[in-house]
Design an enzyme around this catalytic site. Sequence first.
Site, short mmCIF file in Angstrom:
data_model
loop_
_atom_site.label_atom_id
_atom_site.label_comp_id
_atom_site.label_asym_id
_atom_site.label_seq_id
_atom_site.Cartn_x
_atom_site.Cartn_y
_atom_site.Cartn_z
N GLY A 48 0.78 -1.23 0.00
CA GLY A 48 0.00 0.00 0.00
C GLY A 48 0.81 1.28 0.00
O GLY A 48 0.30 2.34 0.36
N SER A 49 2.07 1.23 -0.47
CA SER A 49 2.86 2.47 -0.41
C SER A 49 2.33 3.52 -1.38
O SER A 49 2.37 4.72 -1.08
CB SER A 49 4.35 2.19 -0.67
N ASN A 50 1.83 3.12 -2.53
CA ASN A 50 1.21 4.10 -3.44
C ASN A 50 -0.04 4.69 -2.81
O ASN A 50 -0.28 5.91 -2.90
CB ASN A 50 0.88 3.44 -4.79
N LEU A 92 -9.78 -7.88 -13.12
CA LEU A 92 -11.19 -7.49 -13.00
C LEU A 92 -11.97 -7.95 -14.23
O LEU A 92 -11.44 -7.94 -15.35
CB LEU A 92 -11.29 -5.97 -12.85
N ASN A 127 -4.95 2.71 -13.08
CA ASN A 127 -4.08 1.67 -12.55
C ASN A 127 -2.63 2.12 -12.72
O ASN A 127 -2.30 2.83 -13.68
CB ASN A 127 -4.29 0.37 -13.33
N HIS A 186 1.12 0.49 -13.28
CA HIS A 186 1.75 -0.78 -13.68
C HIS A 186 3.25 -0.54 -13.79
O HIS A 186 3.69 0.45 -14.39
CB HIS A 186 1.19 -1.24 -15.03
N SER A 246 3.89 3.07 -15.49
CA SER A 246 2.86 3.74 -16.27
C SER A 246 1.58 3.82 -15.46
O SER A 246 1.20 2.85 -14.80
CB SER A 246 2.54 2.95 -17.56
N ASP A 267 -3.95 -4.29 -18.54
CA ASP A 267 -2.83 -3.34 -18.67
C ASP A 267 -2.75 -2.72 -20.06
O ASP A 267 -1.65 -2.47 -20.57
CB ASP A 267 -1.49 -4.02 -18.33
N GLU A 305 7.25 5.79 -8.51
CA GLU A 305 5.83 5.55 -8.74
C GLU A 305 4.95 6.52 -7.99
O GLU A 305 3.91 6.97 -8.49
CB GLU A 305 5.45 4.11 -8.33
C1 GAR Z 1 3.74 -1.34 -7.34
O1 GAR Z 1 5.05 -1.49 -7.80
C2 GAR Z 1 2.76 -1.35 -8.49
O2 GAR Z 1 3.26 -0.73 -9.65
C3 GAR Z 1 2.58 -2.82 -8.71
O3 GAR Z 1 2.53 -3.37 -7.42
C4 GAR Z 1 3.30 -2.57 -6.53
C5 GAR Z 1 2.44 -2.19 -5.37
O4 GAR Z 1 3.18 -1.53 -4.38
N1 GAR Z 1 1.39 -3.10 -9.45
C6 GAR Z 1 1.28 -4.12 -10.29
O5 GAR Z 1 2.16 -4.92 -10.49
C7 GAR Z 1 -0.05 -4.21 -10.99
N2 GAR Z 1 0.01 -5.10 -12.09
P1 GAR Z 1 2.43 -0.79 -3.19
O6 GAR Z 1 1.42 -1.79 -2.62
O7 GAR Z 1 3.50 -0.49 -2.20
O8 GAR Z 1 1.76 0.42 -3.74
#
Ligand code: GAR
Length: 196
Positions: free
Chosen positions: A18-20, A99, A113, A115, A142, A151, A180
């Site tokens: 969940g850092s994003n 989904l 999203n 990616h 992206s 994607d 990101e």
């Molecule tokens: C991130 O690197 C994101 O780009 C990737 O999962 C990670 C989640 O990190 N997403 C995918 O691979 C989607 N296909 P986070 O939970 O720390 O945000």
Amino acid sequence: MTTPDPRPTLAILISGRGSNMVAISKACLNGELDARVALVISNRPDAPGIQAARDMGIDTAVIDHKAFASREQFDNAMHERLAEVQPDWIVLAGFMRILTGDFVNRWQGRMLNIHPSLLPKYPGLDTHARAIAAGDLQAGASVHIVSPELDAGPVVAQVRVPIEPDDTPDSLAQRVLQEEHALYIKALQLCVGRKD
Ligand code: GAR
């Protein structure tokens, strides 16, 4: 009497760290992003991000995909919970479930999203390992509008990072992740809006 909050609302979907989600939520709190996080949903009860959201005082829901017999039933449960909140945008942030087309179509044009690749390169999993194996000199991330095909929706914003000769998939993932958070906030500013 409290005046209603006029800011657009986000529902953020996560599966793990969940850092994003935390970066986006902080940007909403500090005014960098003119939006409010109305709900964070995790499909995994043990996702560390769900506790991080609670700690920030954000409403959360856990909808465990394992409790549903089919992808359609899980997506319907998600849709019902989201419909209660009526978010302006749904933000997929490390949400690792595919989904259904029906779900995507219901929220078409209002779902983003992130990616970890330079789409259209490397949709799907193991993006960093694939970029290294291909001998690419650059990787990145992206943010795109979600369409029924995985994607593949229109890209809103991208960031590039160099691939170093001694990179492993983990070291590259770390370097990409550092970029990101700002990328997602920038993409949301473009799509949702910012206070000037
Ligand atoms: C991130 O690197 C994101 O780009 C990737 O999962 C990670 C989640 O990190 N997403 C995918 O691979 C989607 N296909 P986070 O939970 O720390 O945000």
